[in-house]
Enzyme design. Structure first.
Site, PDB file in Angstrom:
ATOM      1  N   CYS A  16      24.045 -16.718 -17.171  1.00 22.21           N
ATOM      2  CA  CYS A  16      24.754 -16.666 -18.440  1.00 22.21           C
ATOM      3  C   CYS A  16      23.815 -16.519 -19.612  1.00 22.21           C
ATOM      4  O   CYS A  16      22.589 -16.563 -19.482  1.00 22.21           O
ATOM      5  CB  CYS A  16      25.593 -17.928 -18.636  1.00 22.21           C
ATOM      6  SG  CYS A  16      24.598 -19.413 -18.745  1.00 22.21           S
ATOM      7  N   GLY A  43      25.667 -11.947 -18.613  1.00 26.83           N
ATOM      8  CA  GLY A  43      26.860 -12.449 -17.942  1.00 26.83           C
ATOM      9  C   GLY A  43      28.072 -11.645 -18.324  1.00 26.83           C
ATOM     10  O   GLY A  43      28.360 -11.488 -19.513  1.00 26.83           O
ATOM     11  N   TYR A 258      13.194  -8.479 -15.331  1.00 27.66           N
ATOM     12  CA  TYR A 258      14.520  -7.839 -15.351  1.00 27.66           C
ATOM     13  C   TYR A 258      15.527  -8.463 -16.307  1.00 27.66           C
ATOM     14  O   TYR A 258      16.243  -7.750 -17.003  1.00 27.66           O
ATOM     15  CB  TYR A 258      15.102  -7.862 -13.930  1.00 27.66           C
ATOM     16  CG  TYR A 258      16.518  -7.338 -13.833  1.00 27.66           C
ATOM     17  CD1 TYR A 258      16.789  -5.989 -14.038  1.00 27.66           C
ATOM     18  CD2 TYR A 258      17.579  -8.182 -13.542  1.00 27.66           C
ATOM     19  CE1 TYR A 258      18.100  -5.505 -13.952  1.00 27.66           C
ATOM     20  CE2 TYR A 258      18.889  -7.707 -13.446  1.00 27.66           C
ATOM     21  CZ  TYR A 258      19.131  -6.365 -13.657  1.00 27.66           C
ATOM     22  OH  TYR A 258      20.408  -5.883 -13.582  1.00 27.66           O
TER      23      TYR A 258
END
Length: 486
Positions: A16, A43, A258
């Site tokens: 998230c 998210g 990433y």
């Protein structure tokens, strides 16, 4: 539900992103909605905002993206107040359902309590079992709710002390934004595994998972929240405390690989620059004769630029991504489903035919995406397809707020590099070494006795106890760790 990553079935996904603001002129929820837009990549299953108007809390939570849920005037008008916090979610602990969408809210003895959490509590199952035995009634299957119940049942007198008491009982990773009638609290776990930064905008105090969210709302970056630090905000006044014993920090290294947007700054380093440096290091460690360097869109682009610059091999866009497709909208039949892949990514055939190409991607998880991409390149006429990965092999699951498959489904946990090369049908495959990854971050190598980051997904070196995982042989009715993507 739309998704940001076209090949979203084979990527590590952050749990998230969180955003909070205190001390605005009354449009806190609108500001939070903008901040959550900037964090949407962290998210995409659900989003929520809770506001405080000085008398009561207001909450709106919904499945799906921020856009479509928080871009309507009636929704924002229903969230009045000078303080608000918000959350965008992927589920790693707890089912994908509205009851797990954050911020979670409860009425405690001291008043309302709203919490937005980035991370994962690795002893949540054990804590929950004990809390239920003592009479707590849970409304969700989220690990975050354990924090609320620990606060509610704490024997300490003040709310701040109750909150600190709760955090001292949890293990794992957390960055939190909490709202109460007394003010806002932002904090990171003692190892700083998950990120959190602070900024200001016209006197208001803002917290966000990444600096890009500050940029988008026009806020000025102040600093990162330190590991183990609690920042208490009342209006626009702040104070800081560090109630936990000091220890070496271990921020997640995959933020650099990433998770974070390329235009964010993490640990005073440009994510874009670090990813280019990883690509350059990969070119040094794993050179190959080829005609073109081609990124797998979009996450492989900075590393591919670094690889091309270091190797002298031209960088080209050999894969074209559609920006208008989320999940493939045509479902029936294997043949049609396969064609749906090309709606998302398509080979630039005129460029690729007859060429020896180097594909650059950020990671290999299950290997299904890499197989699809390599196959696409061969069908487009590539003479050779070499795969280079801008991270070490992902051999271990994450229990700190990242949605990874169980270890048995990680390709690198089952096969060596030769076996993985055969699986994806590449002419060659190579990963940047873990020492090379640390070099790209400006260090000489990984210090095995005291690594500066959490790299457990590569090394298996988990920096905290994994209580629930260690007890997983015992069947638990709540199964807080069972919601891993199959």
């Amino acid at each position: 539900m739309l998704t940001t990553n076209p090949f979203d079935d084979d990527k590590l996904r952050e749990e998230c992103g969180i955003f909070g603001v205190s001390g605005t002129d009354g449009e806190a929820a609108a500001l939070v909605a903008l901040g959550l837009h900037a964090l949407q990549h962290r998210g995409q299953e659900a989003a929520g905002i809770t506001s405080w108007d000085g008398n009561q809390f207001h909450t709106h939570r919904a499945m799906g993206h921020v856009a479509g849920n928080f871009d309507r005037d009636d929704v924002i008008r229903a969230l009045p107040g000078t303080a608000a916090c918000g959350h965008v979610r992927y589920s790693t602990t707890g089912e994908t359902a509205l009851r797990n969408v954050q911020p979670l809210y409860a009425e405690l003895q001291s008043g309302g309590f709203a919490i937005a959490h980035n991370g994962n509590i690795s002893n949540a199952t054990r804590l929950r079992r004990e809390l239920v035995r003592r009479g707590s009634i849970f409304q969700s299957t989220s690990d975050t709710e354990t924090i609320i119940h620990l606060v509610a049942t704490s024997s300490y007198r003040t709310l701040l002390d109750k909150f600190i008491d709760a955090l001292r009982q949890v293990e794992g990773a957390y960055s939190l934004v909490v709202m109460t009638p007394e003010g806002m609290i932002a904090c990171r776990d003692p190892l700083g595994i998950r990120p959190l930064v602070m900024g200001t905008l016209d006197g208001a105090i803002i917290f966000a998972s990444e600096t890009v969210a500050l940029d988008v709302v026009g806020a000025q970056f102040v600093r990162a929240i330190d590991p183990g630090e609690l920042v208490i905000v009342q209006g626009t006044e702040t104070r800081s405390i560090t109630p936990f014993p000091a220890q070496p920090s271990r921020p997640c290294i995959f933020e650099h690989v990433y998770f974070s947007r390329p235009d964010s700054i993490v640990d005073d380093q440009s994510i874009y620059s670090v990813r280019k440096a990883i690509g350059a290091q990969l070119a040094i460690e794993a050179p190959v004769e080829a005609d073109l360097v081609i990124p797998v869109p979009d996450s492989g682009v900075p590393a591919a630029i670094g690889y091309a610059q270091q190797s002298g091999i031209p960088f080209e866009l050999g894969i074209i991504r559609s920006h208008y497709i989320g999940r493939t909208f045509i479902q029936p039949g294997d043949k049609v489903r396969h064609l749906g892949v090309k709606l998302k990514h398509n080979a630039n055939r005129a460029l690729i035919t007859g060429k020896r190409i180097i594909l650059i991607d950020d990671s290999i998880v299950r290997g299904t995406t890499s197989l699809k991409i390599v196959t696409m390149m061969r069908e487009a006429g590539a003479a050779e397809v070499h795969m280079r990965i801008a991270s070490p092999p992902t051999r271990h699951s994450c229990f700190y707020g990242v949605d990874t498959p169980e270890r048995a489904k990680l390709l690198a946990a089952k096969l060596d590099v030769g076996g993985m090369t055969d699986f994806i049908h590449a002419d060659s495959l190579a990963f940047v070494s873990i020492d090379g990854l640390y070099k790209a971050l400006g260090e000489d190598r990984r210090r095995d006795d005291a690594p500066s980051h959490c790299d457990a997904c590569f090394s298996g070196d988990y920096p905290t106890p994994l209580t629930d995982q260690d007890e997983s042989e015992t069947v638990d009715q709540f199964a807080l760790l069972a919601e891993r993507v199959s």
